[in-house]
Design a protein around this motif. Structure first.
Motif, PDB file in Angstrom:
ATOM      1  N   VAL A 140       0.851  -1.192   0.000  1.00  0.00           N
ATOM      2  CA  VAL A 140       0.000   0.000   0.000  1.00  0.00           C
ATOM      3  C   VAL A 140       0.885   1.240   0.000  1.00  0.00           C
ATOM      4  N   MET A 141       0.605   2.163  -0.914  1.00  0.00           N
ATOM      5  CA  MET A 141       1.349   3.413  -0.979  1.00  0.00           C
ATOM      6  C   MET A 141       0.388   4.585  -1.159  1.00  0.00           C
ATOM      7  N   MET A 142       0.619   5.634  -0.386  1.00  0.00           N
ATOM      8  CA  MET A 142      -0.174   6.858  -0.471  1.00  0.00           C
ATOM      9  C   MET A 142       0.593   7.903  -1.267  1.00  0.00           C
ATOM     10  N   CYS A 143      -0.147   8.741  -1.997  1.00  0.00           N
ATOM     11  CA  CYS A 143       0.431   9.879  -2.721  1.00  0.00           C
ATOM     12  C   CYS A 143      -0.295  11.137  -2.265  1.00  0.00           C
ATOM     13  N   GLU A 144       0.419  11.986  -1.546  1.00  0.00           N
ATOM     14  CA  GLU A 144      -0.159  13.207  -0.994  1.00  0.00           C
ATOM     15  C   GLU A 144       0.462  14.438  -1.659  1.00  0.00           C
ATOM     16  N   GLU A 145      -0.276  15.542  -1.638  1.00  0.00           N
ATOM     17  CA  GLU A 145       0.272  16.802  -2.131  1.00  0.00           C
ATOM     18  C   GLU A 145       1.357  17.296  -1.185  1.00  0.00           C
ATOM     19  N   ASP A 146       2.403  17.887  -1.767  1.00  0.00           N
ATOM     20  CA  ASP A 146       3.497  18.434  -0.978  1.00  0.00           C
ATOM     21  C   ASP A 146       3.807  19.842  -1.490  1.00  0.00           C
ATOM     22  N   PRO A 147       3.783  20.848  -0.607  1.00  0.00           N
ATOM     23  CA  PRO A 147       3.974  22.229  -1.076  1.00  0.00           C
ATOM     24  C   PRO A 147       5.358  22.483  -1.661  1.00  0.00           C
ATOM     25  N   LYS A 148       6.346  21.674  -1.284  1.00  0.00           N
ATOM     26  CA  LYS A 148       7.704  21.896  -1.773  1.00  0.00           C
ATOM     27  C   LYS A 148       8.037  21.017  -2.978  1.00  0.00           C
ATOM     28  N   LYS A 149       7.690  19.745  -2.891  1.00  0.00           N
ATOM     29  CA  LYS A 149       8.067  18.801  -3.940  1.00  0.00           C
ATOM     30  C   LYS A 149       6.884  18.312  -4.771  1.00  0.00           C
ATOM     31  N   VAL A 150       5.763  18.956  -4.631  1.00  0.00           N
ATOM     32  CA  VAL A 150       4.536  18.669  -5.389  1.00  0.00           C
ATOM     33  C   VAL A 150       3.854  17.400  -4.879  1.00  0.00           C
ATOM     34  N   VAL A 151       4.589  16.279  -4.842  1.00  0.00           N
ATOM     35  CA  VAL A 151       4.003  15.024  -4.360  1.00  0.00           C
ATOM     36  C   VAL A 151       4.923  14.397  -3.316  1.00  0.00           C
ATOM     37  N   ARG A 152       4.311  13.653  -2.402  1.00  0.00           N
ATOM     38  CA  ARG A 152       5.062  12.927  -1.373  1.00  0.00           C
ATOM     39  C   ARG A 152       4.420  11.553  -1.202  1.00  0.00           C
ATOM     40  N   PHE A 153       5.245  10.536  -1.210  1.00  0.00           N
ATOM     41  CA  PHE A 153       4.758   9.156  -1.144  1.00  0.00           C
ATOM     42  C   PHE A 153       5.099   8.549   0.218  1.00  0.00           C
ATOM     43  N   THR A 154       4.149   7.835   0.787  1.00  0.00           N
ATOM     44  CA  THR A 154       4.363   7.133   2.050  1.00  0.00           C
ATOM     45  C   THR A 154       3.891   5.701   1.895  1.00  0.00           C
ATOM     46  N   ARG A 409      -2.743  10.396 -10.325  1.00  0.00           N
ATOM     47  CA  ARG A 409      -2.762  11.259  -9.142  1.00  0.00           C
ATOM     48  C   ARG A 409      -1.720  12.374  -9.268  1.00  0.00           C
ATOM     49  N   THR A 410      -0.510  12.024  -9.708  1.00  0.00           N
ATOM     50  CA  THR A 410       0.553  13.009  -9.883  1.00  0.00           C
ATOM     51  C   THR A 410       0.167  14.053 -10.914  1.00  0.00           C
ATOM     52  N   PHE A 411      -0.394  13.617 -12.039  1.00  0.00           N
ATOM     53  CA  PHE A 411      -0.816  14.545 -13.090  1.00  0.00           C
ATOM     54  C   PHE A 411      -1.873  15.518 -12.565  1.00  0.00           C
ATOM     55  N   ASN A 412      -2.871  15.007 -11.848  1.00  0.00           N
ATOM     56  CA  ASN A 412      -3.939  15.871 -11.346  1.00  0.00           C
ATOM     57  C   ASN A 412      -3.431  16.873 -10.309  1.00  0.00           C
ATOM     58  N   ILE A 413      -2.496  16.439  -9.480  1.00  0.00           N
ATOM     59  CA  ILE A 413      -1.911  17.372  -8.508  1.00  0.00           C
ATOM     60  C   ILE A 413      -1.133  18.463  -9.240  1.00  0.00           C
ATOM     61  N   MET A 414      -0.399  18.087 -10.279  1.00  0.00           N
ATOM     62  CA  MET A 414       0.354  19.076 -11.058  1.00  0.00           C
ATOM     63  C   MET A 414      -0.584  20.065 -11.736  1.00  0.00           C
ATOM     64  N   VAL A 415      -1.726  19.585 -12.199  1.00  0.00           N
ATOM     65  CA  VAL A 415      -2.723  20.489 -12.792  1.00  0.00           C
ATOM     66  C   VAL A 415      -3.189  21.499 -11.748  1.00  0.00           C
ATOM     67  N   ARG A 416      -3.489  21.028 -10.535  1.00  0.00           N
ATOM     68  CA  ARG A 416      -3.958  21.939  -9.474  1.00  0.00           C
ATOM     69  C   ARG A 416      -2.858  22.903  -9.026  1.00  0.00           C
ATOM     70  N   PHE A 417      -1.595  22.492  -9.199  1.00  0.00           N
ATOM     71  CA  PHE A 417      -0.471  23.373  -8.868  1.00  0.00           C
ATOM     72  C   PHE A 417      -0.139  24.331 -10.012  1.00  0.00           C
ATOM     73  N   GLY A 418      -0.855  24.234 -11.134  1.00  0.00           N
ATOM     74  CA  GLY A 418      -0.608  25.116 -12.269  1.00  0.00           C
ATOM     75  C   GLY A 418       0.641  24.777 -13.053  1.00  0.00           C
ATOM     76  N   MET A 419       1.070  23.517 -13.004  1.00  0.00           N
ATOM     77  CA  MET A 419       2.302  23.116 -13.679  1.00  0.00           C
ATOM     78  C   MET A 419       2.058  22.551 -15.073  1.00  0.00           C
ATOM     79  N   ILE A 420       0.819  22.329 -15.440  1.00  0.00           N
ATOM     80  CA  ILE A 420       0.474  21.767 -16.745  1.00  0.00           C
ATOM     81  C   ILE A 420      -0.169  22.860 -17.594  1.00  0.00           C
ATOM     82  N   PRO A 421       0.405  23.220 -18.732  1.00  0.00           N
ATOM     83  CA  PRO A 421      -0.201  24.249 -19.592  1.00  0.00           C
ATOM     84  C   PRO A 421      -1.484  23.730 -20.229  1.00  0.00           C
ATOM     85  N   PRO A 422      -2.353  24.647 -20.690  1.00  0.00           N
ATOM     86  CA  PRO A 422      -3.582  24.200 -21.372  1.00  0.00           C
ATOM     87  C   PRO A 422      -3.246  23.334 -22.574  1.00  0.00           C
TER      88      PRO A 422
END
Length: 540
Positions: A140-154, A409-422
């Protein structure tokens, strides 16, 4: 009877899930003892973190532990290696893939995703993930948003998680139970943590507090609202010992976890892995190693037969001197009994067990991948086709169960962080799909293309027959032979042309051959006329 509060309903569901998990947990504890001593945390059995005594005590021969670690390294190197690209993005509509601006956008986004994963702790955690999955059959692995590195896995290890399948057979419910230091609980939930935790944070800040995190479909949400309590998946935290209030309630837009199961059947939620298959052999191996060592020890330092008058008088240290009365057979010292242990037979049996454990963990295949990371997929197929067939279902299910949800999950977090252009207009409104290009993924694809390769070899052999043995070519109905061969290999019908089209091509080839023959005859005729003309001129 009073109706249960929301937190009490969650706590009751946790108990149900833990009851459903009992059989798996019993097996997991043995796997921890004999194969993965550094893994597993069984809080429900009263185990405390950092207080495992004698964790490695039952492991004398570490073959299974090393093989499982090699398996994890092999799967990571073959499926999700940091050293080589293992995925690329493609448009669902293949017709737009030839457009340059679409290719540029896809290339930019996939490179951004690779950079985010490389900058996070993904690659260190995914190795531990595969290690758990090989040993326990589940990971089992979790993927959470991270303000510094975008994503953090536990990673949650065996004993910390319970999960359940949805109606479609995929896992959509996960309950985690894990320890946090009291001081960290107070920092994260300063207003909602219990009074006892606040007191511990002041007086015993490093005491452990058990936290429960429940993630499941949010069936009570209002889809017309976009706040965190009306997201598709609910997220609730509470202290395990306190069921009077939640620490926090929130939600996720998509599943924040990936659960890998090595092998499952329809009647069981939890998977089984090589660790389960090898467990009996591993226990036998440790017993045999212990017996062999005990026998060797008795040979080196055997139990003695000592006269009673020498009690407490013998010096049994290396080089120790013991003085005996002369010519007194009653005072002689000797072995209590002779050892007749068959060491060669024991070593041969141990070697046999070790070989079987290697086979269970597919050591040869994963050793090939880890020793030669530069190897191509074609080489892997040529060297280990049999093993690839056996490991195929396991590696293939890692893509939809593990890699796909983590990338999504990573892609969607990047979209919410504004890292993916239209996206370009051609991609608007359609999902982007992932093509997996890792070593093992390509090797599996190559396995599927083996039939085509075999067909081409047969077609080449037929052409060789026509050129080298005209009689054999006349006897052999090559068109029918190739049709039957393609059908036997279950190749796509587009591989072979229909008979009508083949006949048309043959007619055209015959016409071209006749025309070429006529041209050659005309050339020969013109040469003949020219030569005659020259001869006449010389005769005159």
């Amino acid at each position: 009877m009073a109706e249960l509060t929301p937190i009490q309903k969650k706590a009751a569901k946790l108990k149900e899930l833990e009851l459903d998990r009992e059989t798996f947990l019993d097996e997991a504890k043995e796997i921890t003892e004999y194969i993965l001593p550094q893994k597993g945390l069984y809080l429900s059995s009263g185990e405390k973190p950092n207080k495992k005594k004698g964790r490695f005590a039952k492991i004398i021969n570490p073959t299974a532990s090393e093989d499982n670690d090699l398996l994890a390294s092999g799967i990571q190197g073959g499926l999700s290696s940091q050293s080589r690209p293992w995925f690329r993005l493609e448009a669902t509509d293949k017709s737009v893939m030839s457009l340059e601006h679409v290719q540029i956008w896809l290339d930019y986004v996939q490179n951004q995703m690779r950079s985010v994963l490389a900058g996070s702790n993904f690659y260190s955690k995914i190795h531990d993930f595969y290690n758990d999955e090989g040993g326990f059959g589940n990971a089992v692995m979790m993927c959470e948003e991270d303000p510094k590195k975008v994503v953090r896995f536990t990673l949650a290890t065996a004993g910390q998680y319970c999960f359940a399948e949805g109606i479609d057979g995929t896992i959509d419910t996960l309950y985690l139970r894990y320890p946090l230091r009291a001081v960290n609980v107070k920092k994260r939930w300063p207003d909602t943590c219990s009074d006892s935790t606040k007191q511990s944070a002041r007086t015993k800040p490093f005491d452990w507090v058990e936290i429960v995190h429940a993630i499941e479909p949010n069936n009570d949400r209002n889809p017309n609202k976009i706040d965190n309590r009306n997201m598709p998946f609910s997220s609730c935290y509470w202290e395990h010992a306190k069921t009077d209030k939640f620490l926090s309630k929130s939600g996720y837009n998509e599943l924040p976890f990936a659960i890998g199961r090595w092998k499952t059947n329809d009647s069981e939620t939890y998977g089984t892995g090589p660790g389960h298959t090898a467990l009996g052999l591993v226990k036998m191996l440790q017993t045999m190693e212990k017996s062999s060592l005990r026998a060797i020890h008795k040979e080196v330092d055997p139990p003695l037969r000592v006269p009673t008058n020498l009690k407490d008088m013998l010096n049994v240290l290396p080089g120790g001197a013991n003085y005996m009365p002369a010519n007194d057979p009653r005072d002689s010292i000797g072995k209590l009994y002779d050892m007749n242990f068959n060491y060669p037979a024991a070593e041969a049996k141990i070697e046999q067990i070790v070989r079987v454990i290697h086979m269970i963990f597919k050591r040869d295949l994963f050793l090939l991948i880890t020793d030669r990371p530069e190897m191509t997929a074609t080489e892997v197929v040529e060297r280990s086709q049999e093993k690839l067939i056996m490991i195929g279902p396991v590696t293939e299910r890692q893509i939809p169960d593990v890699l796909e949800p983590m990338l999504s999950r990573t892609f969607n977090i990047m979209v919410r962080f504004g890292m993916i252009p239209p996206p370009p207009d051609e991609l608007a409104g359609q999902p982007v799909q992932v093509d997996y290009i890792s070593l093992l993924a390509q090797a599996q694809k190559m396995m599927g293309l083996q039939g085509m390769r075999s067909y081409v070899d047969m077609a080449t052999a037929v052409e060789t027959l026509k050129a080298s043995s005209p009689d054999g070519a006349v006897k052999t109905n090559s068109d029918f032979l190739l049709d039957e061969y393609a059908q036997g290999l279950a190749l796509p019908p587009q591989i072979t042309r229909p008979d009508e089209q083949v006949n048309q091509f043959k007619q055209i080839q015959q016409q071209l051959a006749q025309q070429q023959q006529q041209i050659e005859m005309l050339k020969q005729g013109s040469e003949t006329v020219k030569n005659l003309a020259v001869a006449d001129a010389q005769g005159q």
